[in-house]
Design an enzyme around this catalytic site. Structure first.
Site, PDB file in Angstrom:
ATOM      1  N   CYS A 156      78.906  54.609  63.745  1.00 17.46           N
ATOM      2  CA  CYS A 156      78.277  54.317  62.457  1.00 17.46           C
ATOM      3  C   CYS A 156      79.221  54.800  61.371  1.00 17.46           C
ATOM      4  CB  CYS A 156      76.912  54.987  62.334  1.00 17.46           C
ATOM      5  SG  CYS A 156      75.927  54.247  60.999  1.00 17.46           S
ATOM      6  N   CYS A 169      77.939  56.042  58.267  1.00 19.72           N
ATOM      7  CA  CYS A 169      77.265  56.858  57.246  1.00 19.72           C
ATOM      8  C   CYS A 169      77.851  58.257  57.084  1.00 19.72           C
ATOM      9  CB  CYS A 169      75.756  56.897  57.471  1.00 19.72           C
ATOM     10  SG  CYS A 169      75.240  57.505  59.081  1.00 19.72           S
ATOM     11  N   CYS A 222      75.305  53.207  55.762  1.00 18.37           N
ATOM     12  CA  CYS A 222      75.893  52.868  57.063  1.00 18.37           C
ATOM     13  C   CYS A 222      76.932  51.750  56.977  1.00 18.37           C
ATOM     14  CB  CYS A 222      74.791  52.502  58.054  1.00 18.37           C
ATOM     15  SG  CYS A 222      73.602  53.846  58.314  1.00 18.37           S
ATOM     16  N   LYS A 272      66.103  49.840  65.788  1.00 18.32           N
ATOM     17  CA  LYS A 272      66.137  51.093  65.042  1.00 18.32           C
ATOM     18  C   LYS A 272      65.343  50.900  63.759  1.00 18.32           C
ATOM     19  CE  LYS A 272      69.213  54.433  62.862  1.00 18.32           C
ATOM     20  NZ  LYS A 272      70.601  54.852  62.681  1.00 18.32           N
ATOM     21  N   ARG A 313      69.760  64.110  59.105  1.00 15.42           N
ATOM     22  CA  ARG A 313      70.652  63.911  57.952  1.00 15.42           C
ATOM     23  C   ARG A 313      71.130  65.244  57.392  1.00 15.42           C
ATOM     24  NH1 ARG A 313      67.283  58.722  55.525  1.00 15.42           N
ATOM     25  NH2 ARG A 313      67.578  57.458  57.401  1.00 15.42           N
ATOM     26  N   ARG A 359      67.560  53.228  53.550  1.00 16.97           N
ATOM     27  CA  ARG A 359      68.158  52.379  54.590  1.00 16.97           C
ATOM     28  C   ARG A 359      67.267  51.183  54.945  1.00 16.97           C
ATOM     29  NH1 ARG A 359      72.236  55.793  55.502  1.00 16.97           N
ATOM     30  NH2 ARG A 359      72.007  57.779  56.612  1.00 16.97           N
ATOM     31  N   GLU A 377      65.454  41.427  67.621  1.00 18.18           N
ATOM     32  CA  GLU A 377      66.687  42.214  67.456  1.00 18.18           C
ATOM     33  C   GLU A 377      67.328  42.521  68.811  1.00 18.18           C
ATOM     34  OE1 GLU A 377      68.410  43.150  64.908  1.00 18.18           O
ATOM     35  OE2 GLU A 377      67.115  43.147  63.149  1.00 18.18           O
ATOM     36  N   LYS A 423      64.388  53.454  68.742  1.00 14.23           N
ATOM     37  CA  LYS A 423      64.463  54.689  67.962  1.00 14.23           C
ATOM     38  C   LYS A 423      63.660  54.563  66.681  1.00 14.23           C
ATOM     39  CE  LYS A 423      68.025  57.140  65.530  1.00 14.23           C
ATOM     40  NZ  LYS A 423      69.353  57.054  65.044  1.00 14.23           N
ATOM     41  N   SER A 474      65.297  63.583  65.595  1.00 14.90           N
ATOM     42  CA  SER A 474      65.300  64.927  65.010  1.00 14.90           C
ATOM     43  C   SER A 474      63.932  65.358  64.486  1.00 14.90           C
ATOM     44  CB  SER A 474      66.343  64.983  63.896  1.00 14.90           C
ATOM     45  OG  SER A 474      66.069  64.008  62.899  1.00 14.90           O
ATOM     46  N   TYR A 495      67.370  66.318  71.854  1.00 10.64           N
ATOM     47  CA  TYR A 495      67.996  67.599  71.522  1.00 10.64           C
ATOM     48  C   TYR A 495      67.585  68.693  72.500  1.00 10.64           C
ATOM     49  CZ  TYR A 495      69.067  64.867  67.472  1.00 10.64           C
ATOM     50  OH  TYR A 495      69.539  63.850  66.677  1.00 10.64           O
TER      51      TYR A 495
HETATM   52  C1  PBG Z   1      73.158  57.158  61.850  1.00 11.02           C
HETATM   53  C2  PBG Z   1      72.116  57.756  62.694  1.00 11.02           C
HETATM   54  C3  PBG Z   1      70.895  58.348  62.323  1.00 11.02           C
HETATM   55  C4  PBG Z   1      70.330  58.892  63.492  1.00 11.02           C
HETATM   56  C5  PBG Z   1      71.202  58.581  64.535  1.00 11.02           C
HETATM   57  N1  PBG Z   1      72.283  57.864  64.029  1.00 11.02           N
HETATM   58  C6  PBG Z   1      70.274  58.572  61.012  1.00 11.02           C
HETATM   59  C7  PBG Z   1      69.943  57.499  60.111  1.00 11.02           C
HETATM   60  O1  PBG Z   1      69.925  56.303  60.451  1.00 11.02           O
HETATM   61  O2  PBG Z   1      69.709  57.857  58.961  1.00 11.02           O
HETATM   62  C8  PBG Z   1      69.047  59.668  63.560  1.00 11.02           C
HETATM   63  C9  PBG Z   1      68.880  60.552  64.737  1.00 11.02           C
HETATM   64  C10 PBG Z   1      67.820  61.582  64.613  1.00 11.02           C
HETATM   65  O3  PBG Z   1      67.020  61.618  63.657  1.00 11.02           O
HETATM   66  O4  PBG Z   1      67.757  62.432  65.518  1.00 11.02           O
HETATM   67  N2  PBG Z   1      73.030  55.858  61.465  1.00 11.02           N
END
Ligand code: PBG
Length: 311
Positions: free
Chosen positions: A104, A106, A114, A183, A193, A205, A221, A236, A262, A301
């Site tokens: 990515c 970002c 991104c 996603k 983040r 986003r 998708e 996700k 997260s 995690y």
């Molecule tokens: C980057 C990305 C993100 C996550 C994984 N890759 C964040 C986003 O899209 O803002 C999130 C993972 C998480 O929250 O554990 N594009």
């Protein structure tokens, strides 16, 4: 008797550990919103990955935090970038560890989006096609460093096809693509983040990530990504989207991964710290739910704790 009729089993090998390597630090920096997770300098990254692998975690998902950010994300596809250095070091230290790289832009963009972004009255417009070209370049650079699997998480249209073509052209026919195919634009990414230093400076986003309300769109998708050459797909966030995992697995039957993100991890940790939830029991139940819904592997995690508990 319960184990005799149990339908879903968990194993240490079910889990993939996300790791954050930072070019900016010489000591680990813990992240307040994600207890137990730190930004790691290269040497500590290797230690953490080797320890996880020795506990039975088969794979890591690598994110990079660069010193230099700009509006073309040039550190993302620099062969000497932090991710590329980390991949080389991980594969040298632990050849049997599967290294998956998050692809990515970002973390490498000064504005945190991104893709290449044009701002107009505080509104961010991400330019799809020029971003896809940079993403493909990034994937090739990761493969050149030795990544076993590349995992695009940007959600631009057409990036899987472009990446497959670029990888093949560079001779990486055997490098598979794990696509973050479904996603969603989610509030559960907040703590990530903080650790990845990738919050958008303006806008959000929703222009490229999906609406939480749309399940059929998620299937479209996934179908597009598979047609373009994705080998594995990922859904996700995780728990709020178990229905999507289930539908993707039922419809396509391909390797289907879930990301316990997260925010989901942070909620559980926070409640456990208060003594309101039993962390181990909740994590094991959560992972069982992912597997029951159809996820083959889970990015979490808590991978090291889970691997230890299940050993
Ligand atoms: C980057 C990305 C993100 C996550 C994984 N890759 C964040 C986003 O899209 O803002 C999130 C993972 C998480 O929250 O554990 N594009």
């Amino acid at each position: 008797m319960r184990s005799l009729v149990r339908e879903t089993e968990l194993h240490p090998g079910d889990f993939i550990l996300p790791l954050f390597v930072s070019e900016k630090i010489s000591l680990p920096v813990p992240v307040a919103s994600m207890p137990g997770v730190s930004q790691l300098p290269l040497a500590d990254l290797i230690k953490e990955a080797v320890a996880a692998h020795s506990e039975g975690v088969p794979a890591v998902l690598l994110f990079g935090i660069p010193t230099h950010k700009d509006e073309e994300a040039s550190s993302a596809y620099d062969d000497n970038g932090i991710v590329q250095q980390a991949v080389r070091a991980l594969k040298a230290a632990c050849p049997s560890l599967i290294v998956i790289t998050d692809v990515c832009l970002c973390e490498f963009m000064s504005h945190g989006h991104c893709g290449i972004t044009h701002f107009e009255n505080q509104t961010a417009h991400v330019l799809n096609d020029p971003s896809v070209a940079l993403l493909a370049r990034t994937a090739v650079s990761h493969a050149r460093a030795g990544a076993d699997i590349v995992a695009p998480s940007d959600m631009m249209d057409g990036r899987i096809g472009a990446m497959r073509a670029a990888l093949d052209l560079a001779g990486f026919h055997d490098t598979p693509i794990l696509s973050y195919a479904a996603k969603f634009a989610s509030a559960f990414y907040g703590p990530f983040r903080d650790v990845a230093e990738s919050a958008p400076s303006a806008g959000d986003r929703r222009g490229y990530q999906m609406d939480a309300a749309n399940g059929n769109e998620a299937l479209r998708e996934v179908s597009l990504d598979l047609e373009e050459g994705a080998d594995m797909v990922l859904v996700k966030p995780g728990l709020p989207y178990l229905d999507i995992i289930h539908r993707v697995k039922e419809r396509f039957g391909v390797p289907t991964f879930a990301y316990h993100v997260s925010g989901e991890f942070a909620m559980l940790k926070a409640a456990a710290a208060q003594g309101w939830l039993d962390e181990k029991a909740c994590l094991l139940e959560t992972m069982t739910a992912f597997r029951r819904a159809g996820a083959d592997r889970i990015v979490t995690y808590a991978a090291r704790d889970l691997a230890r508990w299940l050993a």
